[in-house]
Scaffold this motif. Structure first.
Motif, PDB file in Angstrom:
ATOM      1  N   VAL A 195     -37.020  76.785  92.709  1.00  0.00           N
ATOM      2  CA  VAL A 195     -36.451  78.069  92.318  1.00  0.00           C
ATOM      3  C   VAL A 195     -35.656  77.897  91.028  1.00  0.00           C
ATOM      4  O   VAL A 195     -34.876  76.943  90.886  1.00  0.00           O
ATOM      5  CB  VAL A 195     -35.554  78.634  93.443  1.00  0.00           C
ATOM      6  N   TYR A 196     -35.838  78.839  90.094  1.00  0.00           N
ATOM      7  CA  TYR A 196     -35.159  78.789  88.797  1.00  0.00           C
ATOM      8  C   TYR A 196     -34.218  79.976  88.570  1.00  0.00           C
ATOM      9  O   TYR A 196     -33.398  79.939  87.657  1.00  0.00           O
ATOM     10  CB  TYR A 196     -36.192  78.761  87.658  1.00  0.00           C
ATOM     11  N   HIS A 197     -34.361  81.030  89.400  1.00  0.00           N
ATOM     12  CA  HIS A 197     -33.596  82.254  89.168  1.00  0.00           C
ATOM     13  C   HIS A 197     -33.107  82.817  90.506  1.00  0.00           C
ATOM     14  O   HIS A 197     -33.520  82.381  91.575  1.00  0.00           O
ATOM     15  CB  HIS A 197     -34.459  83.317  88.476  1.00  0.00           C
ATOM     16  N   ASP A 198     -32.249  83.817  90.405  1.00  0.00           N
ATOM     17  CA  ASP A 198     -31.910  84.571  91.607  1.00  0.00           C
ATOM     18  C   ASP A 198     -33.010  85.599  91.875  1.00  0.00           C
ATOM     19  O   ASP A 198     -34.000  85.676  91.151  1.00  0.00           O
ATOM     20  CB  ASP A 198     -30.530  85.230  91.474  1.00  0.00           C
ATOM     21  N   ALA A 199     -32.821  86.384  92.916  1.00  0.00           N
ATOM     22  CA  ALA A 199     -33.886  87.296  93.355  1.00  0.00           C
ATOM     23  C   ALA A 199     -33.791  88.674  92.719  1.00  0.00           C
ATOM     24  O   ALA A 199     -34.491  89.589  93.149  1.00  0.00           O
ATOM     25  CB  ALA A 199     -33.847  87.438  94.875  1.00  0.00           C
ATOM     26  N   ASP A 200     -32.970  88.840  91.698  1.00  0.00           N
ATOM     27  CA  ASP A 200     -32.750  90.167  91.123  1.00  0.00           C
ATOM     28  C   ASP A 200     -33.157  90.241  89.658  1.00  0.00           C
ATOM     29  O   ASP A 200     -32.535  90.962  88.865  1.00  0.00           O
ATOM     30  CB  ASP A 200     -31.272  90.560  91.266  1.00  0.00           C
ATOM     31  N   GLN A 201     -34.192  89.528  89.294  1.00  0.00           N
ATOM     32  CA  GLN A 201     -34.628  89.502  87.901  1.00  0.00           C
ATOM     33  C   GLN A 201     -35.587  90.669  87.622  1.00  0.00           C
ATOM     34  O   GLN A 201     -36.793  90.505  87.497  1.00  0.00           O
ATOM     35  CB  GLN A 201     -35.290  88.165  87.577  1.00  0.00           C
ATOM     36  N   TYR A 202     -35.012  91.867  87.546  1.00  0.00           N
ATOM     37  CA  TYR A 202     -35.787  93.072  87.247  1.00  0.00           C
ATOM     38  C   TYR A 202     -35.266  93.687  85.948  1.00  0.00           C
ATOM     39  O   TYR A 202     -34.138  93.430  85.518  1.00  0.00           O
ATOM     40  CB  TYR A 202     -35.654  94.098  88.374  1.00  0.00           C
ATOM     41  N   GLY A 203     -36.106  94.503  85.340  1.00  0.00           N
ATOM     42  CA  GLY A 203     -35.702  95.180  84.113  1.00  0.00           C
ATOM     43  C   GLY A 203     -35.570  94.233  82.938  1.00  0.00           C
ATOM     44  O   GLY A 203     -34.764  94.476  82.038  1.00  0.00           O
ATOM     45  N   VAL A 204     -36.360  93.156  82.949  1.00  0.00           N
ATOM     46  CA  VAL A 204     -36.308  92.181  81.855  1.00  0.00           C
ATOM     47  C   VAL A 204     -37.650  92.191  81.118  1.00  0.00           C
ATOM     48  O   VAL A 204     -38.660  92.636  81.650  1.00  0.00           O
ATOM     49  CB  VAL A 204     -36.005  90.765  82.398  1.00  0.00           C
ATOM     50  N   LYS A 205     -37.641  91.702  79.900  1.00  0.00           N
ATOM     51  CA  LYS A 205     -38.867  91.602  79.125  1.00  0.00           C
ATOM     52  C   LYS A 205     -39.414  90.187  79.245  1.00  0.00           C
ATOM     53  O   LYS A 205     -38.710  89.213  79.001  1.00  0.00           O
ATOM     54  CB  LYS A 205     -38.592  91.938  77.647  1.00  0.00           C
ATOM     55  N   THR A 206     -40.676  90.096  79.637  1.00  0.00           N
ATOM     56  CA  THR A 206     -41.305  88.788  79.807  1.00  0.00           C
ATOM     57  C   THR A 206     -42.486  88.656  78.855  1.00  0.00           C
ATOM     58  O   THR A 206     -42.974  89.647  78.295  1.00  0.00           O
ATOM     59  CB  THR A 206     -41.790  88.604  81.256  1.00  0.00           C
ATOM     60  N   ALA A 207     -42.958  87.411  78.731  1.00  0.00           N
ATOM     61  CA  ALA A 207     -44.075  87.155  77.828  1.00  0.00           C
ATOM     62  C   ALA A 207     -45.341  87.861  78.286  1.00  0.00           C
ATOM     63  O   ALA A 207     -46.183  88.252  77.471  1.00  0.00           O
ATOM     64  CB  ALA A 207     -44.315  85.648  77.729  1.00  0.00           C
ATOM     65  N   SER A 208     -45.497  88.039  79.594  1.00  0.00           N
ATOM     66  CA  SER A 208     -46.696  88.673  80.128  1.00  0.00           C
ATOM     67  C   SER A 208     -46.633  90.195  80.078  1.00  0.00           C
ATOM     68  O   SER A 208     -47.606  90.867  80.407  1.00  0.00           O
ATOM     69  CB  SER A 208     -46.913  88.227  81.576  1.00  0.00           C
ATOM     70  N   GLY A 209     -45.482  90.756  79.703  1.00  0.00           N
ATOM     71  CA  GLY A 209     -45.326  92.199  79.660  1.00  0.00           C
ATOM     72  C   GLY A 209     -44.798  92.801  80.944  1.00  0.00           C
ATOM     73  O   GLY A 209     -44.606  94.016  81.024  1.00  0.00           O
ATOM     74  N   ALA A 210     -44.576  91.973  81.970  1.00  0.00           N
ATOM     75  CA  ALA A 210     -44.018  92.471  83.222  1.00  0.00           C
ATOM     76  C   ALA A 210     -42.527  92.737  83.061  1.00  0.00           C
ATOM     77  O   ALA A 210     -41.885  92.247  82.120  1.00  0.00           O
ATOM     78  CB  ALA A 210     -44.267  91.467  84.340  1.00  0.00           C
ATOM     79  N   ASP A 211     -41.978  93.508  84.015  1.00  0.00           N
ATOM     80  CA  ASP A 211     -40.547  93.817  83.957  1.00  0.00           C
ATOM     81  C   ASP A 211     -39.755  93.020  84.985  1.00  0.00           C
ATOM     82  O   ASP A 211     -38.653  93.416  85.366  1.00  0.00           O
ATOM     83  CB  ASP A 211     -40.321  95.311  84.159  1.00  0.00           C
ATOM     84  N   TYR A 212     -40.299  91.893  85.420  1.00  0.00           N
ATOM     85  CA  TYR A 212     -39.624  91.079  86.431  1.00  0.00           C
ATOM     86  C   TYR A 212     -40.032  89.618  86.255  1.00  0.00           C
ATOM     87  O   TYR A 212     -41.065  89.297  85.643  1.00  0.00           O
ATOM     88  CB  TYR A 212     -39.981  91.552  87.839  1.00  0.00           C
ATOM     89  N   ILE A 213     -39.188  88.745  86.789  1.00  0.00           N
ATOM     90  CA  ILE A 213     -39.468  87.307  86.768  1.00  0.00           C
ATOM     91  C   ILE A 213     -39.357  86.790  88.196  1.00  0.00           C
ATOM     92  O   ILE A 213     -38.345  87.003  88.870  1.00  0.00           O
ATOM     93  CB  ILE A 213     -38.483  86.542  85.856  1.00  0.00           C
ATOM     94  N   MET A 214     -40.390  86.117  88.663  1.00  0.00           N
ATOM     95  CA  MET A 214     -40.383  85.548  90.008  1.00  0.00           C
ATOM     96  C   MET A 214     -39.331  84.440  90.105  1.00  0.00           C
ATOM     97  O   MET A 214     -39.021  83.763  89.118  1.00  0.00           O
ATOM     98  CB  MET A 214     -41.753  84.979  90.357  1.00  0.00           C
TER      99      MET A 214
END
Length: 595
Positions: free
Chosen positions: A565-584
């Motif tokens: 695990v690298y993050h908490d569970a609330d990684q929403y509303g972010v800009k990612t390289a894939s264009g998604a708005d979340y990070i697993m």
């Protein structure tokens, strides 16, 4: 907020894949199968409890109505199909027992917690799989023992789910079902406590010892925190109720007098017991009973928060405040139990001592509600069955909680305590709110549990009809309370109660309607289980670890790989390289928030 990765990985499970039908589906060690078993048991229990409530409501609306077949169910309690007051009280006792113990405790905590807690912390299973299996089968045995009370000569007890002494302690002379039926009830609850203690120990050990690499406590999803907090409450609460039921059984079968005071006369006969205290049972029961309210509702709070975050596509205003508030509810729940005893004759100073923390406990509840509402403000929440039931949970929790302000005041509670006002309060704040949390979790996690999607249109229809029906059923209870309609009465013969009968008939129709609406849910559940559309890998675009594996998950969850695990569970509303708005959580991609 930067979390340091955990030093060691979670230990591996000690059992291999199941090889037989029994080891895979019946006596399974897999936490996911055990979670499904708990859910199925809760489903049977809620249908049973709901059917019993229908019988009560029909009788309350039309006292002289002969209910077809009821005389077969209880020849002595319903001659000609017309319910007697004694049978009404016995049905009330069993309805409440099924709902409180085998639905509100079992579904949101034991069912969802068993299935998802190990996955969300990155473990292959719980640390004690055999204990986990024992916890379910112990609970199942408790359910069967409780059901057997219907088949005794006198039937189940009439002392209510609180089993107040001395009525519950002196035996068959106290009324129908107070002999063998009462002993069976106490035995069932004692066995149930054992199962819950085994489960609580497993849940606590899972969170503390089975987290994967990088899963620090700060990175736990809010649902995992909710189940952990509930486990801590259950470990103390059920450890008190279990010996209390043993003492109650001893009063019946061993001639002891733990809950029977001296000088008690029944039917002009002096009861041959002395030295006990009727209030001792109340202290023991409510030391369990009020934490039980939060054992039922805190998992729902976690589920609702998790569902809302996923559908809002952004974190809550303050996750720290949510976690601190849930811990505060757990701590204060043990300090307020005495408000159930304001009418017991306790010292007025003691009443004030319990009244103050009862008012204080509204503070963390209010903080939770304000954070939910504040986080919803301005969000473009995705409207689906899961999010609707999450919003409905907030509505029911607020509506039912407001009436708690009245009951926190000893002077007002003394007037309202024995009335339907209390019935309306705890049904909305504890019962219906928790069930809305169960529905929300079901619609949200059904794809993960089964690999199929539920019909969202039917889910939305189910929500709106249930939402309206619930308010029509339980809101009038508060008016009945202000009108001094005494609860536990099976008929209304007093002149001041007769004008309230039409309102009872309205409530009965609303209750029958709301119960019938649940057939939509049952159809959706069963049909989707076999013929639902195949679920995508991550249908809600969630970030927690349960969405990082196939649906349904394999027996060892992560296929033998140790997640990181690298993050908490609330990684929403972010800009990612894939264009998604979340990070697993298990994605090594850097987070803009640094969490």
């Amino acid at each position: 907020m930067h979390d340091k990765p955990a030093v060691s990985t979670a230990p591996a499970v000690v059992h291999g894949p199941p090889t037989t039908f029994l080891s895979k589906h019946v006596f399974s060690l897999d936490h996911k199968v055990i979670g499904k078993q708990y859910y199925a048991l809760a489903l049977v229990a809620v249908l049973t409890g709901m059917a019993l409530s229908w019988l009560m409501r029909i009788h309350l609306g039309w006292n002289d109505l002969a209910i077809p077949g009821l005389q077969i169910f209880s020849p002595n309690g319903a001659p000609g199909g017309v319910m007697t007051p004694e049978l009404y009280l016995r049905i009330m006792t069993m309805h409440a027992t099924f709902m409180v113990f085998f639905v509100l405790t079992t579904a949101p905590f034991a069912a969802f917690g068993n299935f998802f807690l190990p996955i969300q912390v990155g473990a292959e299973d719980m640390p004690f799989p055999h204990f986990n299996m024992m916890s379910f089968w112990t609970t199942f045995v408790a359910f069967c023992v409780l059901v057997s009370a219907f088949f005794t000569a006198d039937g189940p007890p009439l002392s209510g789910w609180t089993a107040y002494a001395p009525l519950s302690a002196i035996g068959k002379d106290a009324g129908p079902g107070q002999g063998t039926g009462q002993v069976i009830w106490a035995a069932a609850i004692g066995i149930f406590c054992i199962g819950q203690l085994l489960g609580a120990l497993n849940f606590i050990s899972t969170v503390l010892d089975m987290r994967c690499k990088g899963m620090t406590l700060k990175r736990l999803p809010v649902t995992a925190w909710a189940w952990f907090i509930t486990s801590c409450m259950g470990l103390t609460a059920f450890a008190v109720l279990m010996p209390a039921t043993i003492l109650l059984i001893l009063d019946h079968v061993a001639g002891t007098s733990f809950f029977i005071s001296s000088g008690l006369v029944i039917n002009d006969q002096l009861v041959p017991h002395s030295g006990g205290s009727t209030l001792l049972w109340q202290h023991l029961f409510w030391f369990f009973g009020h934490p039980e309210v939060y054992i039922a509702i805190v998992p729902g709070m976690g589920i609702v928060t998790h569902v809302l975050i996923t559908n809002m596509r952004r974190p809550m205003v303050s996750m720290k405040a949510i976690l601190y508030s849930m811990w505060a509810l757990a701590f204060l729940s043990y300090m307020v139990y005495g408000h159930h005893m304001f009418v017991s004759g306790m010292n007025p100073f003691s009443s004030l001592v319990f009244s103050f923390p009862t008012l204080m406990i509204t503070i963390p509840s209010t903080v939770l509600v304000l954070i939910w509402i504040g986080s919803l403000y301005g969000s473009r929440i995705r409207i689906n069955a899961a999010s609707l039931f999450a919003l409905g949970f907030i509505s029911m929790f607020v509506t039912g909680g407001v009436s708690g302000f009245f009951l926190a005041q000893p002077s007002i509670d003394i007037m309202l305590h024995a009335t339907y006002f209390v019935v309306g309060h705890f049904h909305m704040v504890m019962g219906v709110a928790a069930i809305f949390g169960i529905f929300s979790g079901t619609y949200f996690w059904f794809p993960k549990m089964t690999g199929r999607m539920m019909n969202d249109t039917l889910g939305k229809l189910h929500f709106w009809l249930t939402f309206v029906g619930t308010y029509c059923t339980f809101m009038p209870f508060h008016y009945l309370g202000w009108a001094a309609n005494v609860r536990r009465y099976s008929a209304f013969t007093d002149d001041y109660l007769k004008p309230l009968i039409p309102l009872h008939q309205f409530i009965t129709i609303a209750a029958l309607f709301t119960g019938a609406v649940q057939l939509i849910f049952l159809y959706n559940l069963v049909h989707s289980l076999f013929r639902g559309a195949p679920a995508p890998a991550n249908p809600w675009e969630g970030t927690s670890l349960e969405w990082a594996m196939p649906s349904p998950p394999p027996w060892n969850n992560f296929g033998g790989k140790d997640p990181v695990v690298y993050h908490d569970a609330d990684q929403y509303g972010v800009k990612t390289a894939s264009g998604a708005d979340y990070i697993m959580q298990d994605s090594p991609e850097p987070s803009p928030t640094g969490c």
